[in-house]
Write a protein that holds these residues in place. Structure first.
Motif, PDB file in Angstrom:
ATOM      1  N   VAL A   1      -7.016   5.176  -8.870  1.00 26.89           N
ATOM      2  CA  VAL A   1      -7.037   6.636  -8.873  1.00 26.89           C
ATOM      3  C   VAL A   1      -8.006   7.097  -7.794  1.00 26.89           C
ATOM      4  CG1 VAL A   1      -7.563   8.743 -10.166  1.00 26.89           C
ATOM      5  CG2 VAL A   1      -6.523   6.774 -11.336  1.00 26.89           C
ATOM      6  N   LYS A   2      -7.528   8.002  -6.953  1.00 29.09           N
ATOM      7  CA  LYS A   2      -8.396   8.569  -5.927  1.00 29.09           C
ATOM      8  C   LYS A   2      -8.362  10.078  -6.019  1.00 29.09           C
ATOM      9  CE  LYS A   2      -8.732   5.129  -2.272  1.00 29.09           C
ATOM     10  NZ  LYS A   2      -8.520   4.830  -0.837  1.00 29.09           N
ATOM     11  N   LYS A   3      -9.516  10.683  -5.775  1.00 29.30           N
ATOM     12  CA  LYS A   3      -9.602  12.144  -5.819  1.00 29.30           C
ATOM     13  C   LYS A   3     -10.029  12.684  -4.471  1.00 29.30           C
ATOM     14  CE  LYS A   3     -10.345  12.740 -10.747  1.00 29.30           C
ATOM     15  NZ  LYS A   3     -11.079  13.473 -11.804  1.00 29.30           N
ATOM     16  N   LEU A   4      -9.371  13.774  -4.095  1.00 27.48           N
ATOM     17  CA  LEU A   4      -9.679  14.463  -2.858  1.00 27.48           C
ATOM     18  C   LEU A   4      -9.759  15.941  -3.212  1.00 27.48           C
ATOM     19  CD1 LEU A   4      -9.964  14.057   0.254  1.00 27.48           C
ATOM     20  CD2 LEU A   4      -7.512  14.510   0.405  1.00 27.48           C
ATOM     21  N   LYS A   5     -10.967  16.383  -3.564  1.00 24.20           N
ATOM     22  CA  LYS A   5     -11.184  17.753  -4.024  1.00 24.20           C
ATOM     23  C   LYS A   5     -10.296  18.034  -5.227  1.00 24.20           C
ATOM     24  CE  LYS A   5     -12.774  19.396   0.451  1.00 24.20           C
ATOM     25  NZ  LYS A   5     -12.594  20.397   1.558  1.00 24.20           N
ATOM     26  N   ARG A   6      -9.352  18.939  -5.133  1.00 25.64           N
ATOM     27  CA  ARG A   6      -8.499  19.281  -6.279  1.00 25.64           C
ATOM     28  C   ARG A   6      -7.259  18.385  -6.377  1.00 25.64           C
ATOM     29  NH1 ARG A   6      -6.049  23.172  -5.128  1.00 25.64           N
ATOM     30  NH2 ARG A   6      -6.746  23.555  -2.998  1.00 25.64           N
ATOM     31  N   LEU A   7      -7.128  17.421  -5.500  1.00 27.76           N
ATOM     32  CA  LEU A   7      -5.972  16.520  -5.508  1.00 27.76           C
ATOM     33  C   LEU A   7      -6.367  15.179  -6.114  1.00 27.76           C
ATOM     34  CD1 LEU A   7      -5.245  18.729  -3.366  1.00 27.76           C
ATOM     35  CD2 LEU A   7      -4.089  16.925  -2.077  1.00 27.76           C
TER      36      LEU A   7
ATOM     37  N   PHE B   1      -4.747  11.375  -6.877  1.00 26.54           N
ATOM     38  CA  PHE B   1      -3.673  10.445  -6.556  1.00 26.54           C
ATOM     39  C   PHE B   1      -3.801   9.232  -7.463  1.00 26.54           C
ATOM     40  CE2 PHE B   1      -2.623  12.579  -2.594  1.00 26.54           C
ATOM     41  CZ  PHE B   1      -3.813  13.210  -2.279  1.00 26.54           C
ATOM     42  N   GLN B   2      -2.662   8.797  -7.991  1.00 29.01           N
ATOM     43  CA  GLN B   2      -2.679   7.628  -8.857  1.00 29.01           C
ATOM     44  C   GLN B   2      -1.618   6.646  -8.407  1.00 29.01           C
ATOM     45  OE1 GLN B   2      -2.712   8.573 -12.999  1.00 29.01           O
ATOM     46  NE2 GLN B   2      -3.071   6.460 -13.626  1.00 29.01           N
ATOM     47  N   PHE B   3      -1.959   5.380  -8.396  1.00 29.63           N
ATOM     48  CA  PHE B   3      -1.035   4.300  -8.051  1.00 29.63           C
ATOM     49  C   PHE B   3      -0.667   3.603  -9.346  1.00 29.63           C
ATOM     50  CE2 PHE B   3       1.360   1.972  -5.346  1.00 29.63           C
ATOM     51  CZ  PHE B   3       0.822   0.907  -4.638  1.00 29.63           C
ATOM     52  N   GLY B   4       0.604   3.366  -9.581  1.00 32.12           N
ATOM     53  CA  GLY B   4       1.036   2.730 -10.816  1.00 32.12           C
ATOM     54  C   GLY B   4       0.518   1.300 -10.941  1.00 32.12           C
ATOM     55  N   ASP B   5       0.408   0.855 -12.162  1.00 32.31           N
ATOM     56  CA  ASP B   5      -0.119  -0.492 -12.415  1.00 32.31           C
ATOM     57  C   ASP B   5       0.695  -1.563 -11.699  1.00 32.31           C
ATOM     58  OD1 ASP B   5      -1.055   0.199 -15.889  1.00 32.31           O
ATOM     59  OD2 ASP B   5      -2.108   0.557 -13.988  1.00 32.31           O
TER      60      ASP B   5
ATOM     61  N   LEU C   1      -2.128  12.314   7.217  1.00 30.19           N
ATOM     62  CA  LEU C   1      -2.488  11.412   6.126  1.00 30.19           C
ATOM     63  C   LEU C   1      -3.517  12.050   5.199  1.00 30.19           C
ATOM     64  CD1 LEU C   1      -2.315   8.486   4.955  1.00 30.19           C
ATOM     65  CD2 LEU C   1      -4.284   7.947   6.416  1.00 30.19           C
ATOM     66  N   LEU C   2      -3.236  11.979   3.885  1.00 26.62           N
ATOM     67  CA  LEU C   2      -4.178  12.469   2.880  1.00 26.62           C
ATOM     68  C   LEU C   2      -4.962  11.312   2.259  1.00 26.62           C
ATOM     69  CD1 LEU C   2      -1.923  15.046   0.975  1.00 26.62           C
ATOM     70  CD2 LEU C   2      -3.709  15.539   2.660  1.00 26.62           C
ATOM     71  N   VAL C   3      -4.241  10.262   1.850  1.00 29.54           N
ATOM     72  CA  VAL C   3      -4.905   9.185   1.119  1.00 29.54           C
ATOM     73  C   VAL C   3      -4.071   7.922   1.185  1.00 29.54           C
ATOM     74  CG1 VAL C   3      -3.791   9.497  -1.132  1.00 29.54           C
ATOM     75  CG2 VAL C   3      -6.177   8.773  -1.048  1.00 29.54           C
ATOM     76  N   THR C   4      -4.723   6.792   1.000  1.00 32.01           N
ATOM     77  CA  THR C   4      -4.057   5.500   0.846  1.00 32.01           C
ATOM     78  C   THR C   4      -4.505   4.885  -0.470  1.00 32.01           C
ATOM     79  OG1 THR C   4      -3.950   5.071   3.217  1.00 32.01           O
ATOM     80  CG2 THR C   4      -3.828   3.169   1.767  1.00 32.01           C
ATOM     81  N   VAL C   5      -3.562   4.354  -1.233  1.00 34.87           N
ATOM     82  CA  VAL C   5      -3.884   3.602  -2.443  1.00 34.87           C
ATOM     83  C   VAL C   5      -3.353   2.193  -2.276  1.00 34.87           C
ATOM     84  CG1 VAL C   5      -4.144   5.508  -4.057  1.00 34.87           C
ATOM     85  CG2 VAL C   5      -1.873   4.641  -3.564  1.00 34.87           C
ATOM     86  N   VAL C   6      -4.107   1.248  -2.779  1.00 30.52           N
ATOM     87  CA  VAL C   6      -3.787  -0.159  -2.534  1.00 30.52           C
ATOM     88  C   VAL C   6      -3.705  -0.965  -3.835  1.00 30.52           C
ATOM     89  CG1 VAL C   6      -4.560  -2.264  -1.389  1.00 30.52           C
ATOM     90  CG2 VAL C   6      -4.896  -0.061  -0.278  1.00 30.52           C
ATOM     91  N   THR C   7      -4.596  -0.673  -4.763  1.00 31.88           N
ATOM     92  CA  THR C   7      -4.722  -1.479  -5.970  1.00 31.88           C
ATOM     93  C   THR C   7      -3.952  -0.846  -7.126  1.00 31.88           C
ATOM     94  OG1 THR C   7      -6.934  -2.126  -5.254  1.00 31.88           O
ATOM     95  CG2 THR C   7      -6.358  -2.557  -7.547  1.00 31.88           C
TER      96      THR C   7
ATOM     97  N   SER D   1       0.865  -1.181   0.000  1.00 29.43           N
ATOM     98  CA  SER D   1       0.000   0.000   0.000  1.00 29.43           C
ATOM     99  C   SER D   1       0.898   1.227   0.000  1.00 29.43           C
ATOM    100  CB  SER D   1      -0.926   0.040   1.221  1.00 29.43           C
ATOM    101  OG  SER D   1      -0.176   0.227   2.401  1.00 29.43           O
ATOM    102  N   LEU D   2       0.337   2.347  -0.424  1.00 28.29           N
ATOM    103  CA  LEU D   2       1.111   3.574  -0.455  1.00 28.29           C
ATOM    104  C   LEU D   2       0.242   4.705   0.065  1.00 28.29           C
ATOM    105  CD1 LEU D   2       3.617   4.785  -3.044  1.00 28.29           C
ATOM    106  CD2 LEU D   2       1.774   6.338  -2.407  1.00 28.29           C
ATOM    107  N   GLN D   3       0.863   5.581   0.846  1.00 27.27           N
ATOM    108  CA  GLN D   3       0.144   6.706   1.411  1.00 27.27           C
ATOM    109  C   GLN D   3       0.796   8.014   0.985  1.00 27.27           C
ATOM    110  OE1 GLN D   3       1.233   4.105   3.647  1.00 27.27           O
ATOM    111  NE2 GLN D   3      -0.744   3.154   3.219  1.00 27.27           N
ATOM    112  N   TRP D   4      -0.016   9.057   0.947  1.00 27.90           N
ATOM    113  CA  TRP D   4       0.471  10.419   0.780  1.00 27.90           C
ATOM    114  C   TRP D   4       0.100  11.216   2.028  1.00 27.90           C
ATOM    115  CZ3 TRP D   4       3.489  12.504  -3.006  1.00 27.90           C
ATOM    116  CH2 TRP D   4       3.661  11.758  -4.178  1.00 27.90           C
ATOM    117  N   TYR D   5       1.088  12.009   2.478  1.00 22.28           N
ATOM    118  CA  TYR D   5       0.908  12.842   3.651  1.00 22.28           C
ATOM    119  C   TYR D   5       1.262  14.287   3.296  1.00 22.28           C
ATOM    120  CZ  TYR D   5       1.097   8.494   6.376  1.00 22.28           C
ATOM    121  OH  TYR D   5       0.861   7.246   6.883  1.00 22.28           O
ATOM    122  N   ARG D   6       0.695  15.212   4.077  1.00 18.97           N
ATOM    123  CA  ARG D   6       1.118  16.599   3.981  1.00 18.97           C
ATOM    124  C   ARG D   6       1.547  17.060   5.367  1.00 18.97           C
ATOM    125  NH1 ARG D   6      -2.824  21.255   1.971  1.00 18.97           N
ATOM    126  NH2 ARG D   6      -3.280  21.522   4.172  1.00 18.97           N
ATOM    127  N   GLN D   7       2.652  17.793   5.393  1.00 14.04           N
ATOM    128  CA  GLN D   7       3.184  18.265   6.662  1.00 14.04           C
ATOM    129  C   GLN D   7       3.377  19.769   6.603  1.00 14.04           C
ATOM    130  OE1 GLN D   7       7.098  16.789   7.660  1.00 14.04           O
ATOM    131  NE2 GLN D   7       6.796  17.125   9.847  1.00 14.04           N
TER     132      GLN D   7
END
Lengths: 111, 111
Positions: free
Chosen positions: B55-61, B63-67, B45-51, B31-37
């Motif tokens: 692709v996950k969207k958080l308002k104007r953000l 996030f994409q996880f590579g294949d 924590l902003l988001v977690t991607v697993v698959t 799994s991979l996470q994005w954080y903002r500090q």
């Protein structure tokens, strides 16, 4: 917000003295981590714990030891502080899904 | 040592512009996470991607996880001054409970 508290928040200590930083959680999370953050290096893992009395080294563990006698507390000890250990230290907790929640940090200065 | 490389290291753009930051590794993440500090605070924590391919969207953000689950990107549309901060990616590698962090991208949005 996750219940995680670090103490102290700031500390100045002299070279050669022992220092203990405390991380306390109220979330009953299994995993606890200690990181240090320095300019240009991001967050580097010092030690982590996957249960009571179960700990393992991270990438920058030299000069540090940890203990976890209770689920809620994870202690980081600098046996003999050196100037290279001046840093900001963060504790994090996780339920094992990879998502971590961080404390506010401890700014340690070794003079 | 497993490395998480982030690029660019620094990015300064005008308000309203779009941007993308990258996180790359040679190993596969479970799994991979994005954080903002923000200054003086711990990462949040902003988001977690697993698959792979997720692709996950958080308002104007976005996030994409590579294949292949070795890389990820964060795209911000119409950046705002409130987006200013240090963006960190982090991952747990397959079969490993250590949370490894990238060195971060320091983003500044100029009003």
């Amino acid at each position: 917000d996750a219940g995680i508290t670090q103490s102290p928040r700031h500390k100045v200590t002299e070279t050669g003295t022992p220092v203990t930083l405390r991380c306390h959680q109220t979330e009953n999370h299994r995993y606890m981590y200690w990181y240090r953050q320095d300019p240009g290096h991001g967050l580097r893992l010092i030690h982590y714990s996957y249960g009571v009395k179960d700990t393992d080294k991270g990438e920058v563990s030299d000069g540090y030891s940890v203990s976890r006698s209770k689920t809620e507390d994870f202690l980081l000890t600098l046996e003999s502080a050196t100037s290279s250990q001046t840093s900001v230290y963060f504790c994090a907790i996780s339920g094992g899904d990879g998502e971590a929640f961080f404390g506010q940090g401890t700014r340690l200065t070794v003079v | 040592t497993q490395l998480l490389e982030q690029s660019p290291q620094f990015l300064s753009i005008q308000e309203g512009e779009n941007l993308t930051v990258y996180c790359n590794s040679s190993s596969v993440f479970s799994s991979l996470q994005w954080y903002r500090q923000e200054p003086g605070e711990g990462p949040v924590l902003l988001v977690t991607v697993v698959t792979g391919g997720e692709v996950k969207k958080l308002k104007r953000l976005t996030f994409q996880f590579g294949d292949a689950r070795k890389d990820s990107s964060l795209h911000i549309t119409a950046a705002q001054p409130g987006d200013t901060g240090l963006y960190l990616c982090a991952g747990a590698y397959l079969g490993n409970e250590k949370l490894t962090f990238g060195t971060g991208t320091r983003l500044t949005i100029i009003p």
